[in-house]
Design a protein around this motif. Structure first.
Motif, PDB file in Angstrom:
ATOM      1  N   GLU A   1     -34.855  18.740  17.090  1.00  0.00           N
ATOM      2  CA  GLU A   1     -36.126  18.770  17.834  1.00  0.00           C
ATOM      3  C   GLU A   1     -35.870  18.894  19.336  1.00  0.00           C
ATOM      4  O   GLU A   1     -36.612  19.573  20.056  1.00  0.00           O
ATOM      5  N   LEU A   2     -34.800  18.254  19.802  1.00  0.00           N
ATOM      6  CA  LEU A   2     -34.444  18.319  21.231  1.00  0.00           C
ATOM      7  C   LEU A   2     -34.089  19.743  21.635  1.00  0.00           C
ATOM      8  O   LEU A   2     -34.474  20.216  22.713  1.00  0.00           O
ATOM      9  N   ASP A   3     -33.375  20.466  20.769  1.00  0.00           N
ATOM     10  CA  ASP A   3     -33.023  21.868  21.048  1.00  0.00           C
ATOM     11  C   ASP A   3     -34.269  22.724  21.227  1.00  0.00           C
ATOM     12  O   ASP A   3     -34.307  23.631  22.072  1.00  0.00           O
ATOM     13  N   LEU A   4     -35.312  22.441  20.439  1.00  0.00           N
ATOM     14  CA  LEU A   4     -36.565  23.192  20.563  1.00  0.00           C
ATOM     15  C   LEU A   4     -37.255  22.908  21.901  1.00  0.00           C
ATOM     16  O   LEU A   4     -37.839  23.799  22.518  1.00  0.00           O
ATOM     17  N   LEU A   5     -37.190  21.655  22.357  1.00  0.00           N
ATOM     18  CA  LEU A   5     -37.855  21.275  23.608  1.00  0.00           C
ATOM     19  C   LEU A   5     -37.270  22.007  24.809  1.00  0.00           C
ATOM     20  O   LEU A   5     -37.971  22.297  25.776  1.00  0.00           O
ATOM     21  N   TYR A   6     -35.967  22.301  24.754  1.00  0.00           N
ATOM     22  CA  TYR A   6     -35.325  22.981  25.877  1.00  0.00           C
ATOM     23  C   TYR A   6     -35.848  24.400  26.079  1.00  0.00           C
ATOM     24  O   TYR A   6     -35.576  25.026  27.091  1.00  0.00           O
ATOM     25  N   LYS A   7     -36.610  24.917  25.099  1.00  0.00           N
ATOM     26  CA  LYS A   7     -37.173  26.268  25.220  1.00  0.00           C
ATOM     27  C   LYS A   7     -38.455  26.281  26.065  1.00  0.00           C
ATOM     28  O   LYS A   7     -38.940  27.349  26.431  1.00  0.00           O
ATOM     29  N   ILE A   8     -39.015  25.100  26.348  1.00  0.00           N
ATOM     30  CA  ILE A   8     -40.209  25.035  27.209  1.00  0.00           C
ATOM     31  C   ILE A   8     -39.775  25.290  28.652  1.00  0.00           C
ATOM     32  O   ILE A   8     -38.912  24.588  29.175  1.00  0.00           O
ATOM     33  N   PRO A   9     -40.330  26.317  29.327  1.00  0.00           N
ATOM     34  CA  PRO A   9     -39.899  26.632  30.703  1.00  0.00           C
ATOM     35  C   PRO A   9     -40.146  25.466  31.666  1.00  0.00           C
ATOM     36  O   PRO A   9     -41.103  24.708  31.513  1.00  0.00           O
ATOM     37  N   ASN A  10     -39.262  25.349  32.663  1.00  0.00           N
ATOM     38  CA  ASN A  10     -39.374  24.336  33.734  1.00  0.00           C
ATOM     39  C   ASN A  10     -39.475  22.906  33.185  1.00  0.00           C
ATOM     40  O   ASN A  10     -40.208  22.077  33.726  1.00  0.00           O
ATOM     41  N   SER A  11     -38.765  22.640  32.097  1.00  0.00           N
ATOM     42  CA  SER A  11     -38.857  21.308  31.497  1.00  0.00           C
ATOM     43  C   SER A  11     -37.501  20.611  31.482  1.00  0.00           C
ATOM     44  O   SER A  11     -36.454  21.273  31.477  1.00  0.00           O
ATOM     45  N   VAL A  12     -37.544  19.277  31.491  1.00  0.00           N
ATOM     46  CA  VAL A  12     -36.341  18.450  31.365  1.00  0.00           C
ATOM     47  C   VAL A  12     -36.654  17.325  30.368  1.00  0.00           C
ATOM     48  O   VAL A  12     -37.474  16.459  30.657  1.00  0.00           O
ATOM     49  N   PRO A  13     -36.023  17.314  29.194  1.00  0.00           N
ATOM     50  CA  PRO A  13     -36.221  16.207  28.253  1.00  0.00           C
ATOM     51  C   PRO A  13     -35.428  14.971  28.719  1.00  0.00           C
ATOM     52  O   PRO A  13     -34.255  15.091  29.084  1.00  0.00           O
ATOM     53  N   ILE A  14     -36.070  13.801  28.727  1.00  0.00           N
ATOM     54  CA  ILE A  14     -35.404  12.562  29.167  1.00  0.00           C
ATOM     55  C   ILE A  14     -35.861  11.380  28.304  1.00  0.00           C
ATOM     56  O   ILE A  14     -36.791  11.504  27.511  1.00  0.00           O
ATOM     57  N   SER A  15     -35.201  10.262  28.513  1.00  0.00           N
ATOM     58  CA  SER A  15     -35.720   8.975  28.019  1.00  0.00           C
ATOM     59  C   SER A  15     -35.637   7.996  29.179  1.00  0.00           C
ATOM     60  O   SER A  15     -34.540   7.610  29.594  1.00  0.00           O
ATOM     61  N   SER A  16     -36.802   7.620  29.722  1.00  0.00           N
ATOM     62  CA  SER A  16     -36.802   6.674  30.852  1.00  0.00           C
ATOM     63  C   SER A  16     -36.395   5.278  30.377  1.00  0.00           C
ATOM     64  O   SER A  16     -35.763   4.516  31.104  1.00  0.00           O
ATOM     65  N   LYS A  17     -36.718   4.962  29.122  1.00  0.00           N
ATOM     66  CA  LYS A  17     -36.399   3.641  28.582  1.00  0.00           C
ATOM     67  C   LYS A  17     -34.891   3.483  28.395  1.00  0.00           C
ATOM     68  O   LYS A  17     -34.293   2.475  28.791  1.00  0.00           O
ATOM     69  N   GLU A  18     -34.229   4.500  27.797  1.00  0.00           N
ATOM     70  CA  GLU A  18     -32.786   4.438  27.531  1.00  0.00           C
ATOM     71  C   GLU A  18     -31.966   5.095  28.646  1.00  0.00           C
ATOM     72  O   GLU A  18     -30.745   5.145  28.567  1.00  0.00           O
ATOM     73  N   TRP A  19     -32.647   5.609  29.685  1.00  0.00           N
ATOM     74  CA  TRP A  19     -32.005   6.251  30.843  1.00  0.00           C
ATOM     75  C   TRP A  19     -31.102   7.422  30.418  1.00  0.00           C
ATOM     76  O   TRP A  19     -29.955   7.554  30.806  1.00  0.00           O
ATOM     77  N   MET A  20     -31.680   8.309  29.583  1.00  0.00           N
ATOM     78  CA  MET A  20     -30.953   9.479  29.094  1.00  0.00           C
ATOM     79  C   MET A  20     -31.393  10.726  29.851  1.00  0.00           C
ATOM     80  O   MET A  20     -32.592  10.986  29.990  1.00  0.00           O
ATOM     81  N   ASN A  21     -30.409  11.502  30.341  1.00  0.00           N
ATOM     82  CA  ASN A  21     -30.626  12.816  30.969  1.00  0.00           C
ATOM     83  C   ASN A  21     -31.408  12.751  32.289  1.00  0.00           C
ATOM     84  O   ASN A  21     -31.929  13.771  32.748  1.00  0.00           O
ATOM     85  N   VAL A  22     -31.471  11.578  32.911  1.00  0.00           N
ATOM     86  CA  VAL A  22     -32.224  11.444  34.164  1.00  0.00           C
ATOM     87  C   VAL A  22     -31.497  12.145  35.316  1.00  0.00           C
ATOM     88  O   VAL A  22     -32.141  12.659  36.238  1.00  0.00           O
ATOM     89  N   ASP A  23     -30.151  12.221  35.251  1.00  0.00           N
ATOM     90  CA  ASP A  23     -29.388  12.924  36.294  1.00  0.00           C
ATOM     91  C   ASP A  23     -29.799  14.394  36.377  1.00  0.00           C
ATOM     92  O   ASP A  23     -29.922  14.949  37.470  1.00  0.00           O
TER      93      ASP A  23
END
Length: 368
Positions: A257-279
């Motif tokens: 599902e995460l791979d599909l989300l990366y296809k949305i233009p100008n988007s960054v998938p993150i988890s603020s709770k687990e502090w994932m991909n915030v960099d």
């Protein structure tokens, strides 16, 4: 009939009307009427309730501002608190944040103001909830983070984009290359340097007619321009702001599902709770803001890398650099020496006030 009801009536009529050559004039008039009614919502002339286009009172700090916009309980406050160390009330309950909460994040030495805005609801640009105040603050930001729940990103994305569009915010767009120049006589003259694929002369004249422009020169250099673009130029109160779609709560989905989300233009998938991909989100923010850091070099000393002068791309000449320090420096300057990617020579280049600086240039100002 209220303004909101009039808007709904026109939108319904536009939805019923099939677009063809016979209806293009009528559709042009409807779009212009719709834009005028929306202008009333942004800045109503009467003294009625609802607060109009007045935003929350926020003291501005930093070199740029980033506004968090989204529905309630998508994780805006958690992300804000962890990014800036500023406490923004966090809860599973909707509408925990009731006013704008400002904080500051330092990125590459540049202080950037982060604004956690209250959650908006559908119908915000028509005055529902505190929507108008929220969107009025968003209009003044340099970048908008649209925070979405990763489990329903596309539906929420479309609704929020519609709310912001209705309030005159154009996301990830440039002002259209259209010029409308009023004149005293001579009727309507239309010039286009590109083919008109989404608008015809009848539709242009219909829009101008609705704005009571019977004498005007219209020049179109915008490929694939629409009547909406023409209305935006005539209204003149649109703001063009970059946006990043922050897809929060990726800890609740699978890798596929995460791979599909990366296809949305100008988007960054993150988890603020687990502090994932915030960099990655912070780097995306830096790139979208288009900031230019310039370091000062006093005579006979090493450059000061601890406190850069931060400028915006497009306003990063030596003149802008001088004015950012003190408005008198440009008047006293004899010449400047620049080291870095904007200089022609590695040993430095002597330049004047109109020289354009690049990120991480070093500048020495020689006074008269």
């Amino acid at each position: 009939m209220t303004t909101v009801q009039k808007i709904k009536e026109i939108e319904d009529e536009m939805a019923r009307t099939q677009k063809n050559k016979a209806t293009s004039y009528h559709l042009g008039q409807l779009k212009a009427k719709l834009a005028k009614l929306r202008r009333e919502l942004i800045s109503p002339s009467g003294g009625g309730g609802g607060g109009g286009g007045i935003g929350f009172d926020v003291a501005r700090t930093g070199v740029a501002s980033v506004g968090f916009v989204g529905f309630p309980s998508v994780g805006k406050s958690t992300l804000m608190s962890k990014l800036t160390g500023t406490h923004s009330e966090v809860s599973e309950i909707d509408f925990t944040t009731l006013t704008t909460v400002p904080g500051t994040l330092k990125v590459h030495g540049a202080p950037i103001q982060i604004l956690d805005l209250p959650g908006i609801i559908e119908g915000a640009n028509d005055g529902r909830g505190r929507g108008r105040q929220v969107i009025a603050v968003a209009r003044t930001c340099n970048l908008i983070f649209i925070v979405l729940d990763v489990l329903k990103p596309l539906g929420d994305k479309k609704i929020i984009e519609g709310e912001l569009e209705g309030f005159g915010i154009r996301l990830n767009k440039k002002p259209p290359a259209i010029i409308v120049r009023k004149k005293d006589k001579g009727g309507i003259a239309i010039t286009n340097t590109v083919p008109l694929t989404n608008i015809d002369h009848d539709e242009i004249k219909a829009v101008l007619s609705e704005y009571k422009l019977s004498n005007a020169d219209v020049t179109i250099r915008e490929p694939n321009c629409t009547s909406d673009d023409l209305v935006d130029v005539i209204e003149g109160n649109r703001v063009y702001i970059p946006a990043v779609y922050v897809l929060n709560k990726i800890d609740a989905i699978s890798i596929e599902e995460l791979d599909l989300l990366y296809k949305i233009p100008n988007s960054v998938p993150i988890s603020s709770k687990e502090w994932m991909n915030v960099d990655e989100l912070i780097e995306k923010m830096w790139d979208a803001l288009e900031l230019v850091r310039v370091y000062t070099k006093p005579r006979g000393q090493s450059p000061d890398y601890s406190a850069p002068v931060v400028l915006r791309r497009g306003r990063c000449s030596i003149d802008d650099f001088c004015n950012a320090i003190h408005k008198e420096i440009a008047k006293q300057m004899k010449y400047a020496i620049v080291w870095g990617s904007s200089a022609k020579h590695a040993r430095g280049q002597k330049v004047g006030l109109d020289h354009i600086l690049e990120d991480e240039d070093v500048v020495h100002i020689s006074k008269r």
